[in-house]
Design an enzyme around this catalytic site. Structure first.
Site, PDB file in Angstrom:
ATOM      1  N   SER A 244       0.794  -1.236   0.100  1.00 24.25           N
ATOM      2  CA  SER A 244      -0.097  -0.047   0.066  1.00 24.25           C
ATOM      3  C   SER A 244       0.745   1.337   0.036  1.00 24.25           C
ATOM      4  CB  SER A 244      -0.900  -0.104   1.155  1.00 24.25           C
ATOM      5  OG  SER A 244      -1.778  -1.009   1.245  1.00 24.25           O
TER       6      SER A 244
HETATM    7  N1  SAM Z   1      -0.370  -3.360   4.033  1.00 26.43           N
HETATM    8  C1  SAM Z   1       0.212  -4.425   3.009  1.00 26.43           C
HETATM    9  C2  SAM Z   1       1.373  -3.891   2.440  1.00 26.43           C
HETATM   10  O1  SAM Z   1       1.564  -2.581   2.292  1.00 26.43           O
HETATM   11  O2  SAM Z   1       1.921  -4.715   1.915  1.00 26.43           O
HETATM   12  C3  SAM Z   1      -1.232  -4.407   2.070  1.00 26.43           C
HETATM   13  C4  SAM Z   1      -1.134  -5.438   1.243  1.00 26.43           C
HETATM   14  S1  SAM Z   1      -2.572  -5.768  -0.025  1.00 26.43           S
HETATM   15  C5  SAM Z   1      -3.078  -3.869  -0.319  1.00 26.43           C
HETATM   16  C6  SAM Z   1      -3.557  -6.668   0.631  1.00 26.43           C
HETATM   17  C7  SAM Z   1      -3.552  -8.004   1.125  1.00 26.43           C
HETATM   18  O3  SAM Z   1      -4.455  -8.472   1.667  1.00 26.43           O
HETATM   19  C8  SAM Z   1      -2.908  -9.018   0.099  1.00 26.43           C
HETATM   20  O4  SAM Z   1      -1.486  -9.368   0.500  1.00 26.43           O
HETATM   21  C9  SAM Z   1      -3.956  -9.817   0.215  1.00 26.43           C
HETATM   22  O5  SAM Z   1      -3.353 -11.155  -0.559  1.00 26.43           O
HETATM   23  C10 SAM Z   1      -4.279  -9.977   1.469  1.00 26.43           C
HETATM   24  N2  SAM Z   1      -5.849 -10.538   1.497  1.00 26.43           N
HETATM   25  C11 SAM Z   1      -6.613 -10.234   0.737  1.00 26.43           C
HETATM   26  N3  SAM Z   1      -7.715 -11.009   1.464  1.00 26.43           N
HETATM   27  C12 SAM Z   1      -7.545 -11.593   2.613  1.00 26.43           C
HETATM   28  C13 SAM Z   1      -7.943 -12.227   3.642  1.00 26.43           C
HETATM   29  N4  SAM Z   1      -9.069 -12.609   3.726  1.00 26.43           N
HETATM   30  N5  SAM Z   1      -7.120 -12.638   4.800  1.00 26.43           N
HETATM   31  C14 SAM Z   1      -5.942 -12.467   4.639  1.00 26.43           C
HETATM   32  N6  SAM Z   1      -5.388 -11.564   3.760  1.00 26.43           N
HETATM   33  C15 SAM Z   1      -5.788 -11.392   2.782  1.00 26.43           C
END
Ligand code: SAM
Length: 220
Positions: A62
């Site tokens: 993000s």
């Molecule tokens: N704060 C993180 C970063 O800066 O790297 C944000 C990563 S991204 C915007 C959102 C993440 O949520 C992804 O890695 C995705 O795989 C994960 N995600 C989506 N649905 C999920 C769930 N039900 N449980 C856990 N993680 C999930």
């Protein structure tokens, strides 16, 4: 390498200040954690841009200013226990680890969780536990949490996460459609919760039992 990206990192901290981030503990934490360590080689040169960056598997790290806003809105305290849903690159996890006592983070994609764990270990950050699984059901073992950060967009406020907040606990979660959401600040009350809109945003989808289905998530 010591000092690598030092000037760029300073530039990012100044940008966060310009964007209104005032909490010195947050600014210090962003200064301490090398974002490039959490990114794939191909995008490392962009680590200190205020931009969401690809980390593989159709996911993104993000935008730093949005991550800082999450933390400022939550008014995190050093003794607190926090749940993060969506570890992703692990960078936000590492910043959180500078601000609170314990961070519990859930990631559904094992390769991302492994990469994040490796980066955290390289930096000797030891107050983080990572679980591979569906974060929409939370991580009940360590509940109640003082604060929860959901880093992917959800169709609704996931009920299990509200239940895993302590009374008075705070949660930030993007809620809306697959393409655009409103960042919601949720505060757990005795019987239920209160929720306020903060701003418009756009996150990758939260896929899971209390989020979008896999099929919805893969639709064009
Ligand atoms: N704060 C993180 C970063 O800066 O790297 C944000 C990563 S991204 C915007 C959102 C993440 O949520 C992804 O890695 C995705 O795989 C994960 N995600 C989506 N649905 C999920 C769930 N039900 N449980 C856990 N993680 C999930």
């Amino acid at each position: 390498m010591i000092g690598r990206f030092a000037a760029q990192r300073r530039g990012l901290i100044e940008l966060l200040q310009d964007q209104g981030i005032r909490d010195l503990a947050i600014l210090r934490a962003f200064d301490l954690v090398p974002r490039h360590e959490f990114l794939p080689e191909a995008v490392r040169h962009r680590a200190y841009e205020d931009a969401a960056l690809p980390i593989g598997l159709a996911q993104t790290a993000s935008q730093p200013s949005l991550q800082a806003l999450y933390m400022e809105l939550l008014r995190l305290q050093p003794h607190e226990r926090v749940l993060e849903v969506g570890t992703g690159s692990g960078f936000q996890t590492a910043v959180l680890a500078q601000l609170v006592r314990n961070v519990h983070s859930v990631e559904r994609l094992r390769p991302l969780a492994i990469r994040a764990r490796e980066a955290l270990d390289r930096l000797q950050i030891s107050n983080v536990a990572i679980l591979v699984g569906d974060g929409t059901i939370g991580w009940s073992r360590y509940a109640p949490y003082d604060a929860i950060l959901v880093t992917a967009g959800s169709p609704t406020i996931p009920e299990p996460l509200v239940r895993q907040l302590r009374i008075g606990g705070r949660m930030i979660v993007p809620v809306g459609t697959m393409d655009s959401q409103k960042l919601m600040m949720v505060v757990r009350t005795n019987e239920s919760y209160e929720a306020d809109e903060v701003l418009a945003c756009s996150f990758v989808p939260l896929l899971g039992r209390f989020g979008w289905t896999e099929r919805e998530g893969s639709a064009d």
